[in-house]
Design a protein around this motif. Structure first.
Motif, mmCIF file in Angstrom:
data_model
loop_
_atom_site.group_PDB
_atom_site.id
_atom_site.type_symbol
_atom_site.label_atom_id
_atom_site.label_comp_id
_atom_site.label_asym_id
_atom_site.label_seq_id
_atom_site.Cartn_x
_atom_site.Cartn_y
_atom_site.Cartn_z
ATOM 1 N N HIS A 5 31.257 42.586 55.132
ATOM 2 C CA HIS A 5 30.877 41.183 54.471
ATOM 3 C C HIS A 5 29.516 40.968 54.757
ATOM 4 O O HIS A 5 28.900 41.286 56.132
ATOM 5 C CB HIS A 5 31.589 40.092 55.547
ATOM 6 N N VAL B 82 44.135 36.837 51.274
ATOM 7 C CA VAL B 82 44.241 37.938 52.225
ATOM 8 C C VAL B 82 44.518 37.337 53.568
ATOM 9 O O VAL B 82 45.125 37.565 54.209
ATOM 10 C CB VAL B 82 43.032 38.764 52.157
ATOM 11 N N PRO B 83 43.654 36.086 53.955
ATOM 12 C CA PRO B 83 44.003 35.592 55.436
ATOM 13 C C PRO B 83 45.329 34.986 55.612
ATOM 14 O O PRO B 83 45.809 35.141 56.594
ATOM 15 C CB PRO B 83 42.901 34.640 55.635
ATOM 16 N N CYS C 235 41.998 39.175 58.492
ATOM 17 C CA CYS C 235 40.724 38.676 57.998
ATOM 18 C C CYS C 235 40.638 37.111 58.314
ATOM 19 O O CYS C 235 41.558 36.468 58.326
ATOM 20 C CB CYS C 235 40.403 38.804 56.475
HETATM 21 FE FE1 SF4 Z 1 38.391 37.962 53.956
HETATM 22 FE FE2 SF4 Z 1 36.742 36.648 52.067
HETATM 23 FE FE3 SF4 Z 1 37.260 39.443 51.918
HETATM 24 FE FE4 SF4 Z 1 39.201 37.678 51.332
HETATM 25 S S1 SF4 Z 1 37.271 37.834 50.164
HETATM 26 S S2 SF4 Z 1 39.304 39.561 52.694
HETATM 27 S S3 SF4 Z 1 38.659 36.167 52.800
HETATM 28 S S4 SF4 Z 1 36.137 38.425 53.626
#
Ligand code: SF4
Length: 306
Positions: A100, A28-29, A19
């Motif tokens: 998103h 996550v990123p 991500c």
């Molecule tokens: Fe990506 Fe935001 Fe989803 Fe985390 S919450 S995986 S940063 S879009």
């Protein structure tokens, strides 16, 4: 590699990994790295193999499917991928997660409207109904932009069921911010909401924010939204009583000592039909039935097939 599936007739298919968004609460990123999309030919070939193996429903998976294809040698949009997957013979239903809001295009809304296999369910994480908190979360949309998106989706895909995720007690969330969120949720009226109490993740921006909210406040706010969620999702399911529903039967289940076949509609409502109504095993097939009443504390619709 062959996938070990819980159900023989449905399967998840990863279309991308990682991500690029860096929401301030999310790890996550950092752990999964930047966005990488799989080639469409590979995805289509995998789905064809799954269909040959008996799969009729697939879930296309990615942290942010709406930005699929941007880094491919020959860029492709997620909407274009959906149209390609929709052509696969033998496949009956397509679901996808997660979207998103900032990347959900008009082109995707059109694809959802046009592709008959794409399910009428969209999970669109909102996280907060306060634009001030959304900014602190680095979500890169305001509540007004989110509402505009919902209106455009509902105008083109009227039967769509919308579900969402909400975080309560994000650092700095005041009582006013929370009330704004509650008001916003009452207005949008989601089918289902997943309410999370904010929890700190080491290494994220939000973890270093000063104004952490007390656990007792998070619990109180969560309880308020859970009650709202229960009432709204019940209201949503009630709208379908007395209507004909198309159900993909998934399994034989016991409810209060009786046997039922259960499955889901395209807009993700759980439906139960008395097992005695079927002469043959209906699992893995789509049936039209009449919705009679709510059972299981309102989370399932009892329907008649015959
Ligand atoms: Fe990506 Fe935001 Fe989803 Fe985390 S919450 S995986 S940063 S879009």
């Amino acid at each position: 590699l062959p996938v070990d599936r819980k159900y023989p007739f449905k399967s998840g298919v990863n279309i991308m990994f990682g991500c690029n968004n860096f929401c301030s609460y999310c790890i996550v990123p950092y752990v999964r790295g930047r966005e990488r999309s799989r080639k469409p030919e590979e995805i289509v070939a995998e789905i064809k193999r799954l269909v040959a193996d008996g799969v009729v429903e697939i879930m296309l998976l990615g942290q942010n499917v709406n930005s699929y294809g941007k880094n491919l040698e020959e860029p492709m949009t997620f909407a274009q991928l959906l149209r390609e997957v929709n052509k696969i013979e033998g496949l009956k239903r397509i679901r996808f997660m997660t979207s998103h809001p900032k990347d959900l295009s008009e082109e995707l809304i059109d694809a959802m409207r046009d592709c008959e296999k794409v399910c009428l369910h969209l999970h669109l994480p909102l996280q907060s109904g306060s634009s001030r908190i959304l900014k602190l979360m680095n979500r890169r949309y305001t509540k007004e932009q989110y509402l505009d998106l919902v209106d455009r989706i509902r105008a083109k895909v009227p039967d769509v069921s919308l579900t969402t995720d909400i975080i309560v007690g994000f650092p700095g969330e005041t009582e006013e911010d929370f009330l704004e969120t509650r008001k916003f949720l009452e207005k949008v009226h989601f089918y289902e909401m997943h309410i999370f109490k904010y929890s700190r993740r080491k290494g994220t921006v939000a973890d270093k924010m000063k104004e952490q909210v007390a656990d007792t406040v998070k619990s109180e706010r969560s309880a308020v939204l859970l009650a709202l969620e229960k009432a709204q999702s019940l209201e949503y399911r009630k709208m379908y009583i007395g209507k004909r529903l198309e159900v993909l039967i998934e399994e034989l289940t016991e409810i209060d000592g009786r046997s039922y076949y259960t499955g889901y509609t395209k807009n993700y409502i759980r439906v139960a039909i008395a097992a005695g109504e079927f002469k043959d095993n209906p699992v893995n097939d789509i049936y039209e039935c009449m919705a009679d009443k709510l059972i299981c504390d309102g989370v399932t619709i009892l329907a008649r097939y015959n």
